[in-house]
Design an enzyme around this catalytic site. Structure first.
Site, PDB file in Angstrom:
ATOM      1  N   SER A 193       5.726   1.434  11.023  1.00 39.63           N
ATOM      2  CA  SER A 193       7.054   1.374  11.448  1.00 39.63           C
ATOM      3  C   SER A 193       7.799   0.081  11.496  1.00 39.63           C
ATOM      4  O   SER A 193       8.841   0.068  11.363  1.00 39.63           O
ATOM      5  CB  SER A 193       7.309   2.078  12.619  1.00 39.63           C
ATOM      6  OG  SER A 193       6.501   1.774  13.922  1.00 39.63           O
ATOM      7  N   HIS A 221       7.469   7.805   8.845  1.00 40.84           N
ATOM      8  CA  HIS A 221       8.271   6.872   7.863  1.00 40.84           C
ATOM      9  C   HIS A 221       8.044   7.192   6.379  1.00 40.84           C
ATOM     10  O   HIS A 221       8.752   6.493   5.479  1.00 40.84           O
ATOM     11  CB  HIS A 221       8.154   5.393   8.104  1.00 40.84           C
ATOM     12  CG  HIS A 221       8.536   5.145   9.753  1.00 40.84           C
ATOM     13  ND1 HIS A 221       9.774   5.032  10.006  1.00 40.84           N
ATOM     14  CD2 HIS A 221       7.997   4.976  10.560  1.00 40.84           C
ATOM     15  CE1 HIS A 221       9.841   4.630  11.269  1.00 40.84           C
ATOM     16  NE2 HIS A 221       8.628   4.845  11.776  1.00 40.84           N
ATOM     17  N   LYS A 251      13.813  11.325  11.436  1.00 41.77           N
ATOM     18  CA  LYS A 251      14.349  10.066  10.579  1.00 41.77           C
ATOM     19  C   LYS A 251      15.001  10.610   9.155  1.00 41.77           C
ATOM     20  O   LYS A 251      15.962  11.155   9.057  1.00 41.77           O
ATOM     21  CB  LYS A 251      12.974   9.269  10.446  1.00 41.77           C
ATOM     22  CG  LYS A 251      12.888   8.682  11.835  1.00 41.77           C
ATOM     23  CD  LYS A 251      11.652   7.928  12.001  1.00 41.77           C
ATOM     24  CE  LYS A 251      11.683   7.482  13.527  1.00 41.77           C
ATOM     25  NZ  LYS A 251      10.232   7.455  14.096  1.00 41.77           N
TER      26      LYS A 251
END
Ligand SMILES: *Cc1c(COP(=O)(O)O)cnc(C)c1O
Length: 405
Positions: A193, A221, A251
């Protein structure tokens, strides 16, 4: 003898615990590590209103620019109309709706696993899986750069927790060789990250097969971005029942929550034994409606991923040799010498209308700016940041604007 009452009423005794908190906060300020909120007053996007000012946003993890997508917003609104707002209960009592089930089936199929289970946050999913699969007498192995929530989960599991240097397979192999534990779990970020680089998943799986271990991949991610959006395992072409996959949905997916995808047996085990799954209220069903639309967009709109790659090439071109780490993902960290420089640059960028986070220890080992590129940005946005940041880097720090204490 002092009575309980007089002791609890003594002003100095009452002040003591507050003094300790104040002293620790002062120490953080002195070390340039003090944390405060910025106040957003607009939806996520390339441009956001922060503390009353419009800024070009290179801070948020909305990689695909979906956090304020009209189709997802409409799905959430329709979901609220259909299901109401609250789920009302933990999933195993009365909080698991048909739309949660539909989302789980869709998510599992999308990442190529037999089954999936949804969670309210990624943090909870990490706690849930790791504390369920490992306990006293077991061994957990984590990369040094793993996300804080993974480290917390490993520690809380009560298994023996060993960390290996970032992506260092030789050290991991040695740890696997010497552990007396029979039940072993390897835990990594799919994409790290704070550095934006990938875990060597194929090699990790080979080690896991040799030493009969599980591999848990936190793809907060990678999901939505790598492997045509299907994440790090698909990108690496890996498919093994030992691989347990976790994606967060706040995200790239632009909504909230997380899912774990694995063999049906593993999912059944989590449903039965995972306390962080069992003892919390299910996510609002309207979010599952929003997530179904988000998955469609992730699958269909590959232009969003192509655009990120163009932005990466552009920024790497502008800032070659200036401390930008070699990352091929949306996460583009720029390493700097000190916390003070990180804060100074972040503040100077803010003066120029950019929002870029300074990330400092203990979140990361070394201070850096964490620049996030999103499909929401235009080519011009990224070029402008590259040019202005290059200029700021050429300027001695003491000429940069007033730094926060
Ligand atoms: C953000 C993040 C999490 C936590 O997910 P939330 O849904 O925000 O709780 C877990 N792991 C990694 C690697 C993350 O970046």
């Amino acid at each position: 003898m002092r009575t309980l009452q007089s002791a609890s009423l003594s002003p100095t005794a009452a002040a003591m615990p507050f003094d300790r908190l104040a002293a620790e906060l002062d120490a953080r300020r002195a070390a340039h590590l003090y944390r405060q909120h910025s106040l957003l007053d607009s939806p996520q996007g390339a441009r956001v209103t922060v503390d009353g000012r419009e800024l070009l946003n290179f801070c948020s993890n909305d990689y695909l620019g979906l956090a304020n997508h009209p189709d997802i917003v409409a799905a959430a609104q329709a979901g609220a109309k259909r299901w109401g707002v609250g789920s009302g209960s933990a999933p195993l009592v009365a909080g698991h709706f048909s739309v949660h089930e539909a989302f789980e089936a869709r998510a599992a199929a999308f990442v190529g696993k037999p089954a999936a289970l949804s969670f309210v946050t990624g943090y909870m999913a990490n706690l849930a899986v790791i504390t369920a699969l490992a306990g006293h007498g077991d061994a957990v192995f984590g990369d040094k750069l793993n996300h804080a929530s993974l480290n917390d989960a490993c520690q809380l599991s009560r298994a023996t927790f060993r960390r290996f240097p970032h992506n260092d397979l030789a050290v991991l192999e040695r740890l696997l060789t010497i552990t007396p534990a029979r039940n072993k779990l390897i835990v990594v970020d799919g994409v790290f990250s704070m550095d934006g680089d990938a875990a060597p998943l194929a090699e990790l799986l080979r080690l896991a097969e040799r030493f009969d271990a599980w591999v848990y991949v936190d793809d907060a991610h990678g999901f939505g971005v790598l492997g045509d959006g299907r994440g790090s395992l698909v990108a690496a072409g890996l498919d093994s029942p030992r691989l347990i996959y976790m994606a967060t949905l706040g995200k790239a997916a632009g909504v909230a929550g997380a899912f774990v995808a694995a063999e049906q047996l593993v999912i059944d085990y989590l449903i039965n034994f995972s306390r962080p799954y069992i003892y919390t209220t299910a996510a609002p069903p309207l979010l599952a409606e929003a997530l179904l639309v988000s998955l469609d967009l992730i699958e269909r709109e590959s232009w969003r991923r192509e655009r990120i790659l163009e932005h990466v090439a552009s920024l790497q071109g502008s800032l070659a040799g200036r401390g930008l780490m070699a990352s091929m993902t949306s996460i583009q960290p720029l390493e700097v010498d000190s916390n003070k420089v990180a804060l100074g640059l972040s503040a100077a960028l803010r003066e120029h209308g950019y929002w870029v986070a300074a990330i400092r220890p203990p979140t990361v080992p070394t201070p850096r700016l964490r620049i996030i590129l999103s499909a929401a940005h235009s080519a011009g946005d990224v070029a402008k940041l590259g040019a202005d940041l290059r200029q700021l880097l050429d300027r001695p720090l003491d000429q940069s604007p007033e730094q926060p204490a």
